[in-house]
Design an enzyme around this catalytic site. Sequence first.
Site, short mmCIF file in Angstrom:
data_model
loop_
_atom_site.label_atom_id
_atom_site.label_comp_id
_atom_site.label_asym_id
_atom_site.label_seq_id
_atom_site.Cartn_x
_atom_site.Cartn_y
_atom_site.Cartn_z
N ASP A 173 48.37 40.53 39.71
CA ASP A 173 47.65 41.70 40.64
C ASP A 173 48.19 41.47 42.12
O ASP A 173 49.12 40.71 42.49
CB ASP A 173 46.23 41.13 40.88
N HIS A 218 52.89 45.09 37.56
CA HIS A 218 51.55 44.93 38.12
C HIS A 218 50.55 44.77 36.63
O HIS A 218 49.34 44.77 36.83
CB HIS A 218 51.31 46.35 38.72
#
Length: 395
Positions: free
Chosen positions: A370, A366
């Site tokens: 995204d 992450h």
Amino acid sequence: MSTEVRVPTLGESVSEATVATWFKQPGDTVAVDEMLCELETDKVTVEVPSPVAGTLSEIVAAEGETVGVDALLAQISEGDAAPAPAAKKEEPKAAAAPAPAAASKDVEDAPSAKKLMAENNLSDVEGTGKDGRVMKGDVLNALSSSTPATSSAPRAPVAADQASREERVKMTRLRQTIAKRLKESQNTAAMLTTYNEVDMTEVMSLRNEYKDLFLKKHGVKLGFMSFFTKACIHALNEVPEVNAEIDGTDVVYKNYVNMGIAAGTPTGLVVPVLKDADQMSFAGIEKAIGEMGGKARDGKLSMADMQGGTFTISNGGVYGSLMSSPILNPPQSGILGMHKIQDRPMAINGEVVIRPMMYLALSYDHRIVDGKGAVTFLVRVKEALEDPRRLLMDL
């Protein structure tokens, strides 16, 4: 004249190894290129051949010892001294009797396999490893198949269990590295997993329709992995951050796809890499996967075979897994988990129909990917598999 046997170059980023097995002992005669010992590195097993013909005069690094690159392993005496040990061995007739049996097998079985065979009084186990080498899995298979045939067999394990209910075995370097890298992945990456499901009807139909023609023309079976590899490449082109990696404060985007295909072996999980998979055809992918799979099973993977991956596919479905969260293979930023194909009732156009469904899992970093990019990637994989024609049209 004496010749030194040293640790060979072990490959990029590998600086040390463990001496796993010596196949020769001091006093044994050796031929040129005859295997002397086996070294176990973080990634692969390395065989060390004899550079000359002669007599193994000294072993410097014993089994279990950790050695660095170019470290001294043994000394070999060349020339007239070579035949001497053979003459000495002829004196005790009884001791020489087992020699023909040993000579009939020119490869050494895996140490774990030999230990298991000794504990269970097994012999003549058929090996599936490199050059017919018996692996631990071969012994386990032999034990499982022979258990019902011998009523007295369980007695020995019971006695052993009374003596000790635990067994401490040193982890192999490969298993230590797997454990270390997976934990580092969890500690370093901001790992998250997103899920979806794919209807495999069209892929299965297309495969069934063309599998015979495919095999006849290309000499290799048409499997599911080529479809998934192509679908992932298609999605990576649209969401390039899943094919990138973090290097310090930089993001390195890869304009190519080196596809890692995770494979289970008797010694642990390995990830051989299909280099420039984005340039391969379906047939090329299937051939490369078959070749790498064979190398993995036989312990013939080189370090070069497992380096440079940019994305990984892991197929837990072959073991029956219905859903899981794969762990990233650092420094990669994404890994796709495939699972078991299972018939389930689905609502299609207002009707309940039975369809072959598979859960898909994308674990991603992450820090660089995204949520929108991860979900988009998985949706593109799903779309490509549910309508394989999109792969041909690049849609």
